[in-house]
Enzyme design. Structure first.
Site, PDB file in Angstrom:
ATOM      1  CE  LYS A 170      -1.597   2.959   2.756  1.00 10.59           C
ATOM      2  NZ  LYS A 170      -1.552   4.174   1.902  1.00 10.59           N
ATOM      3  N   GLY A 201      -5.176   3.694  -1.020  1.00  4.47           N
ATOM      4  CA  GLY A 201      -6.172   4.294  -0.135  1.00  4.47           C
ATOM      5  C   GLY A 201      -5.516   4.912   1.079  1.00  4.47           C
ATOM      6  N   GLY A 207      -5.126   0.985   5.302  1.00  4.46           N
ATOM      7  CA  GLY A 207      -3.832   0.710   5.950  1.00  4.46           C
ATOM      8  C   GLY A 207      -4.026  -0.053   7.255  1.00  4.46           C
ATOM      9  CD  GLU A 379      11.471  13.484   9.411  1.00  2.00           C
ATOM     10  OE1 GLU A 379      10.306  13.154   9.672  1.00  2.00           O
ATOM     11  OE2 GLU A 379      12.307  12.713   8.900  1.00  2.00           O
TER      12      GLU A 379
HETATM   13  P1  NAP Z   1       3.220   8.866   6.896  1.00  2.00           P
HETATM   14  O1  NAP Z   1       2.188   9.910   6.991  1.00  2.00           O
HETATM   15  O2  NAP Z   1       3.652   8.169   8.120  1.00  2.00           O
HETATM   16  O3  NAP Z   1       2.645   7.793   5.847  1.00  2.00           O
HETATM   17  C1  NAP Z   1       3.382   6.701   5.427  1.00  2.00           C
HETATM   18  C2  NAP Z   1       2.442   5.622   4.937  1.00  2.00           C
HETATM   19  O4  NAP Z   1       1.643   5.159   6.018  1.00  2.00           O
HETATM   20  C3  NAP Z   1       1.458   6.100   3.887  1.00  2.00           C
HETATM   21  O5  NAP Z   1       1.252   5.068   2.952  1.00  2.00           O
HETATM   22  C4  NAP Z   1       0.218   6.349   4.707  1.00  2.00           C
HETATM   23  O6  NAP Z   1      -0.950   6.281   3.958  1.00  2.00           O
HETATM   24  C5  NAP Z   1       0.284   5.214   5.686  1.00  2.00           C
HETATM   25  N1  NAP Z   1      -0.485   5.406   6.899  1.00  2.00           N
HETATM   26  C6  NAP Z   1      -0.842   6.574   7.500  1.00  2.00           C
HETATM   27  N2  NAP Z   1      -1.552   6.318   8.629  1.00  2.00           N
HETATM   28  C7  NAP Z   1      -1.646   4.975   8.734  1.00  2.00           C
HETATM   29  C8  NAP Z   1      -2.262   4.097   9.687  1.00  2.00           C
HETATM   30  N3  NAP Z   1      -2.924   4.578  10.757  1.00  2.00           N
HETATM   31  N4  NAP Z   1      -2.182   2.764   9.494  1.00  2.00           N
HETATM   32  C9  NAP Z   1      -1.513   2.275   8.426  1.00  2.00           C
HETATM   33  N5  NAP Z   1      -0.921   3.042   7.490  1.00  2.00           N
HETATM   34  C10 NAP Z   1      -0.974   4.384   7.648  1.00  2.00           C
HETATM   35  O7  NAP Z   1       4.556   9.383   6.224  1.00  2.00           O
HETATM   36  P2  NAP Z   1       4.714  10.281   4.921  1.00  2.00           P
HETATM   37  O8  NAP Z   1       4.292  11.659   5.248  1.00  2.00           O
HETATM   38  O9  NAP Z   1       4.090   9.578   3.762  1.00  2.00           O
HETATM   39  O10 NAP Z   1       6.317  10.214   4.721  1.00  2.00           O
HETATM   40  C11 NAP Z   1       7.208  11.060   5.344  1.00  2.00           C
HETATM   41  C12 NAP Z   1       7.811  10.422   6.569  1.00  2.00           C
HETATM   42  O11 NAP Z   1       8.460   9.200   6.225  1.00  2.00           O
HETATM   43  C13 NAP Z   1       8.900  11.269   7.191  1.00  2.00           C
HETATM   44  O12 NAP Z   1       8.737  11.298   8.599  1.00  2.00           O
HETATM   45  C14 NAP Z   1      10.182  10.552   6.842  1.00  2.00           C
HETATM   46  O13 NAP Z   1      11.247  10.755   7.711  1.00  2.00           O
HETATM   47  C15 NAP Z   1       9.736   9.141   6.846  1.00  2.00           C
HETATM   48  N6  NAP Z   1      10.658   8.325   6.046  1.00  2.00           N
HETATM   49  C16 NAP Z   1      11.500   7.438   6.683  1.00  2.00           C
HETATM   50  C17 NAP Z   1      12.411   6.701   5.940  1.00  2.00           C
HETATM   51  C18 NAP Z   1      13.341   5.707   6.567  1.00  2.00           C
HETATM   52  O14 NAP Z   1      13.813   4.832   5.863  1.00  2.00           O
HETATM   53  N7  NAP Z   1      13.647   5.776   7.844  1.00  2.00           N
HETATM   54  C19 NAP Z   1      12.468   6.853   4.574  1.00  2.00           C
HETATM   55  C20 NAP Z   1      11.625   7.772   3.977  1.00  2.00           C
HETATM   56  C21 NAP Z   1      10.709   8.492   4.725  1.00  2.00           C
HETATM   57  P3  NAP Z   1      -1.687   7.585   3.375  1.00  2.00           P
HETATM   58  O15 NAP Z   1      -0.675   8.639   3.184  1.00  2.00           O
HETATM   59  O16 NAP Z   1      -2.236   7.038   2.122  1.00  2.00           O
HETATM   60  O17 NAP Z   1      -2.699   7.921   4.392  1.00  2.00           O
END
Ligand code: NAP
Length: 474
Positions: A170, A201, A207, A379
């Site tokens: 997803k 989605g 998720g 961050e």
């Molecule tokens: P995010 O908001 O945490 O979302 C990541 C994924 O999780 C998306 O597919 C999102 O879906 C899904 N998601 C959100 N809420 C969820 C829930 N309650 N249950 C299951 N899945 C859920 O992160 P983002 O804004 O996309 O990405 C930025 C973040 O990723 C930053 O904090 C960055 O540091 C981190 N990151 C970490 C790494 C690493 O390797 N350590 C690498 C890259 C990025 P939807 O968006 O479709 O709701």
């Protein structure tokens, strides 16, 4: 507009009726470029059932066959590199030239890397009188963010499939189109039905349904620390394996004997890569107190080289951020830095000159940042560099470790051994020594609130394996 209003489940493209549509927005034009379906718990159930049904046969498929299919996927992605780069530049905002190498090329390479790792891996070993088997972890749910969207998918799907796991992916709804190309490539390569499934989605809807599904054995998640915590709690109900790659606030320690000309310029470039939307970005530059003025001048000059412009025409070194939400979040942090009393060296919270459309942010450098400021702790995920000063090596290390995160970092010194000695004392999953290069085969991941487990290389492959011991009579 690309038609992504469908899921890939059990080797078929399916488009269940009654699902809402989510617009995918072009980062530079702000116009919709595609739509995906807002998947519901029943879609999660179907995808998980398909992955579960395919699991045993895929696990029993000889490793050489699995590896051959992964190599075909790698070849298939490479054949569509230009198209992938266009899609990724549009949905993510990274300039096309860079997107081709990094956003598209890296994942294509990774499928080949994991094919080779699987072929060479010893799945059985003897420990005394026991035969230890390394078996696939089972059905894996891969949930990924938008910043390196295809890379993050590949870093999970390739090792999982190589290990003999089946996957339901997803991607983030913010940059999901590249994942559809991956599914098309999987299909064309002949990956058996159910082995790889793609749904889309919102995290809170499909998720969470995926994370809580009983037949899922493991969740591999990359994203924010807040969502990682939520996923851990949900997955604990059925004691699933959870692998988390989360946020970061990495320190770049420039020691007094470093080549400052090089270290500062490279440090700025590292911080600004992908418009600062890199989890491991060295966003806190730590420099000796007496070098403050020199560093600020160097950083200002380096930052001002970072032009911003249209990613589709490589119109700037930096493209826009991914979304309106991200642009507003980053601009608020820039304003916060000003309000907290940090010195704005260059950039600012207003739009870059002449760019009224697209999610652009001005490359920004702050000096005189103190460790307790919000901009030094949280961050930001945009092109914003914080310069902090230290009095001695111990203080530099203490500041570097003064963070809830522990993802990455950098240490600069003319004396490599001195840099390594400092790096040993930093609480992160990886560090770059001087201009050390990124290595696809090395483990990547975080400590503290930056995550659990490692991705990439053999270490990343082993995350998708379980150990089973058979105790023999001799
Ligand atoms: P995010 O908001 O945490 O979302 C990541 C994924 O999780 C998306 O597919 C999102 O879906 C899904 N998601 C959100 N809420 C969820 C829930 N309650 N249950 C299951 N899945 C859920 O992160 P983002 O804004 O996309 O990405 C930025 C973040 O990723 C930053 O904090 C960055 O540091 C981190 N990151 C970490 C790494 C690493 O390797 N350590 C690498 C890259 C990025 P939807 O968006 O479709 O709701």
């Amino acid at each position: 507009m690309r038609n992504c209003r469908k899921f890939y489940i059990n080797g078929e493209w399916v488009a269940p009726a009654g699902r809402g549509a989510i617009d995918v927005i072009h980062a530079a034009t702000e116009a919709p470029m595609a739509q995906v379906l807002a998947g519901q718990p029943e879609d999660a159930s179907l995808a998980v059932a398909a992955a579960s049904a395919a699991q045993a046969e895929w696990a029993a498929t000889p490793v050489a066959e699995r590896a051959a299919l992964l190599q075909k996927v790698s070849d298939g992605l490479n054949a569509r590199l230009d198209e992938l780069a266009e899609v990724l530049a549009a949905e993510m905002g990274m300039p096309l030239g860079l997107a081709k190498g990094i956003q598209a090329g890296l994942p294509a390479a990774n499928f080949s890397v994991f094919a080779n790792i699987a072929k060479a891996y010893e799945f059985e070993s003897k420990v005394g009188n026991s035969l230890v088997l390394r078996e696939p972890a089972g059905v894996v749910v891969a949930i990924t963010p938008w910043n390196y969207p295809l890379h993050q998918l590949a870093a999970k799907v390739a090792p999982a499939l190589a290990a003999g796991c089946t996957v339901v992916a997803k991607p983030s709804e913010v940059a999901p189109v590249n994942a559809f190309i991956l599914a098309e490539v999987m299909d064309a390569a002949g990956v058996p039905p159910g082995v790889f499934n793609l749904v889309t989605g919102y995290g809170a809807e499909i998720g969470e349904a995926l994370v809580t599904a009983a037949e899922v054995d493991m969740v591999s998640f990359t994203g924010s620390t807040a969502v990682g915590k939520r996923i851990s709690v949900l997955a604990a109900q059925t004691v699933k394996r959870v692998h988390l790659e989360l946020g970061g606030k990495s320190a770049n320690i420039i020691l007094p004997d470093a080549d400052f000309g090089k270290a500062v310029v490279k440090g700025v470039a590292g911080c600004f890569l992908n418009s600062g939307q890199t989890c491991s970005a060295p966003t806190r530059m730590l420099v000796p107190e007496n070098m403050r003025d020199e560093v600020v001048a160097l950083a200002k000059a380096a930052a001002e080289e970072f032009t911003v412009g249209d990613p589709m025409t490589n119109g700037g070194k930096l493209g826009p951020l991914v979304s309106a939400e991200q642009r507003s979040r980053v601009r608020k942090y820039i304003q916060k830095g000003i309000d907290e009393g940090a010195t704005l060296v260059t950039g600012g919270s207003d739009a870059p000159e002449g760019l009224t459309q697209g999610f652009y942010v001005r490359p920004t450098v702050f000096a005189d940042v103190s460790p307790e400021m919000v901009i030094a702790q949280e961050e930001i995920f945009g092109p914003v560099l914080c310069i902090l000063t230290y009095r001695d090596e111990d203080e530099a290390i203490a500041i570097a470790n003064d963070s809830p995160y522990g993802l990455s970092g950098q240490v600069w010194s003319q004396d490599e051994n001195r840099a390594i000695a400092v790096a040993r004392r930093i609480e992160t999953g990886d560090l770059y020594i001087n201009d050390g290069r990124y290595n696809l085969m090395a483990p990547f991941g975080g400590r503290k609130q930056s995550g659990v487990g490692r991705e990439m290389g053999v270490h990343g492959f082993e995350e998708f394996l379980e150990s089973k011991a058979l105790h023999l009579s001799s």
